[in-house]
Enzyme design. Structure first.
Site, mmCIF file in Angstrom:
data_model
loop_
_atom_site.group_PDB
_atom_site.id
_atom_site.type_symbol
_atom_site.label_atom_id
_atom_site.label_comp_id
_atom_site.label_asym_id
_atom_site.label_seq_id
_atom_site.Cartn_x
_atom_site.Cartn_y
_atom_site.Cartn_z
ATOM 1 N N HIS A 193 19.082 -10.493 -63.021
ATOM 2 C CA HIS A 193 19.737 -9.428 -63.141
ATOM 3 C C HIS A 193 19.013 -8.778 -62.126
ATOM 4 O O HIS A 193 19.767 -7.776 -60.793
ATOM 5 C CB HIS A 193 18.804 -8.768 -64.142
ATOM 6 C CG HIS A 193 19.117 -7.268 -64.059
ATOM 7 N ND1 HIS A 193 19.813 -6.261 -64.770
ATOM 8 C CD2 HIS A 193 17.893 -6.327 -64.044
ATOM 9 C CE1 HIS A 193 19.351 -5.100 -64.290
ATOM 10 N NE2 HIS A 193 18.642 -5.468 -64.010
ATOM 11 N N GLU A 194 17.818 -9.163 -61.423
ATOM 12 C CA GLU A 194 17.857 -8.642 -59.663
ATOM 13 C C GLU A 194 18.644 -8.940 -58.807
ATOM 14 O O GLU A 194 18.468 -8.037 -57.463
ATOM 15 C CB GLU A 194 16.698 -9.269 -59.732
ATOM 16 C CG GLU A 194 14.933 -8.316 -61.435
ATOM 17 C CD GLU A 194 14.887 -6.801 -61.472
ATOM 18 O OE1 GLU A 194 15.585 -6.077 -60.572
ATOM 19 O OE2 GLU A 194 14.533 -7.138 -62.281
ATOM 20 N N HIS B 82 21.276 -6.585 -58.173
ATOM 21 C CA HIS B 82 20.665 -5.081 -58.040
ATOM 22 C C HIS B 82 20.930 -5.209 -56.075
ATOM 23 O O HIS B 82 21.434 -4.907 -55.655
ATOM 24 C CB HIS B 82 19.656 -5.063 -57.533
ATOM 25 C CG HIS B 82 19.710 -3.847 -58.586
ATOM 26 N ND1 HIS B 82 20.150 -3.025 -59.464
ATOM 27 C CD2 HIS B 82 18.565 -4.311 -59.862
ATOM 28 C CE1 HIS B 82 19.666 -3.084 -60.398
ATOM 29 N NE2 HIS B 82 18.648 -2.875 -60.724
ATOM 30 N N HIS C 158 23.933 -4.066 -53.884
ATOM 31 C CA HIS C 158 23.706 -3.403 -52.496
ATOM 32 C C HIS C 158 24.610 -3.707 -51.398
ATOM 33 O O HIS C 158 24.856 -3.254 -50.332
ATOM 34 C CB HIS C 158 21.904 -3.682 -51.951
ATOM 35 C CG HIS C 158 21.430 -3.089 -50.268
ATOM 36 N ND1 HIS C 158 20.230 -3.746 -49.520
ATOM 37 C CD2 HIS C 158 21.755 -2.463 -49.779
ATOM 38 C CE1 HIS C 158 20.108 -2.630 -48.600
ATOM 39 N NE2 HIS C 158 21.113 -2.069 -48.719
#
Length: 220
Positions: free
Chosen positions: A89-90, A93, A97
């Site tokens: 999940h991280e 991100h 980006h």
């Protein structure tokens, strides 16, 4: 407000419960959260983001300024379904980006404004309520600042849901999890997303409350 508070407490408890439960489910491929994160970054052509361990529980986050995927120790070293879900999940991100995902860019752009608003919000609101019988201006400013933080809460929702969608698609397509583990990972990330939903609703309810105070003063 009481309903929102109770719902928030329930969702937070449920998230921790799910994380603890799925932290006990070992990942069939034996990879750690850090290894999964590095693998997902590399397979998405991201080589300038570091995966680092940070203190605390559920403190995992992606820092676009420092370009780091920050994983709590349980996730960084863990070899469980929970660790895999959170790590992916991280990294979702970080992928956002890289591809310049619109909502993430917008959220990042207003972070400085939200930071300033959050710093002075409480004092401006208190001053506004105290001076309400004299002038509505301070409370109007306070409500405006609170509206910015509420907007930020709602912009966060598509960012978080999209990161989970990217994470789940990747762990499934790359065989990081089997069918049973995928269901667990999806459930864990769903409860994590619900914390943001409740936070956004709570912020909206508070904003409406302050607006009712302000509108009541203006109707006098």
């Amino acid at each position: 407000m009481i309903v929102i508070f109770g719902l928030s407490a329930f969702v937070s408890w449920r998230l921790r419960s799910k994380f603890n439960e799925y932290s006990q489910v070992g990942l069939s491929n034996g990879l750690s959260g850090a290894e999964i994160a590095q693998k997902m970054l590399n397979e998405n052509g991201i080589y300038d983001v570091r995966v680092v361990s940070v203190e605390g529980m559920l403190t995992d986050h992606y820092n676009p300024q420092e370009k780091t995927v920050n994983l709590s120790a349980d996730v960084y070293y863990g070899r469980s379904v929970a660790a895999a879900a959170v790590a992916a999940h991280e990294c979702g991100h970080a992928v956002q980006h890289k591809v310049a995902y619109g909502p993430l860019q917008f959220r990042s752009a207003i972070v400085p404004i939200v930071s300033v608003a959050s710093r002075y919000l409480q004092w401006v609101i208190l001053l506004g309520i105290f001076m309400l019988q004299t002038t509505p201006l301070p409370l109007t400013i306070g409500v405006g600042l609170f509206a910015v933080t509420t907007l930020f809460s709602f912009i966060t929702l598509p960012v978080e849901f999209d990161a989970s969608k990217r994470a789940l698609a990747w762990v499934q397509n790359r065989g990081i999890v089997n069918k049973r583990e995928y269901g667990y990972a999806k459930d864990a990330l769903w409860w994590a997303a619900m914390t943001y939903v409740v936070a956004a609703l709570g912020s909206l309810a508070t904003l409406l409350y302050y607006l009712s105070i302000l509108s009541g003063r203006r109707s006098d």
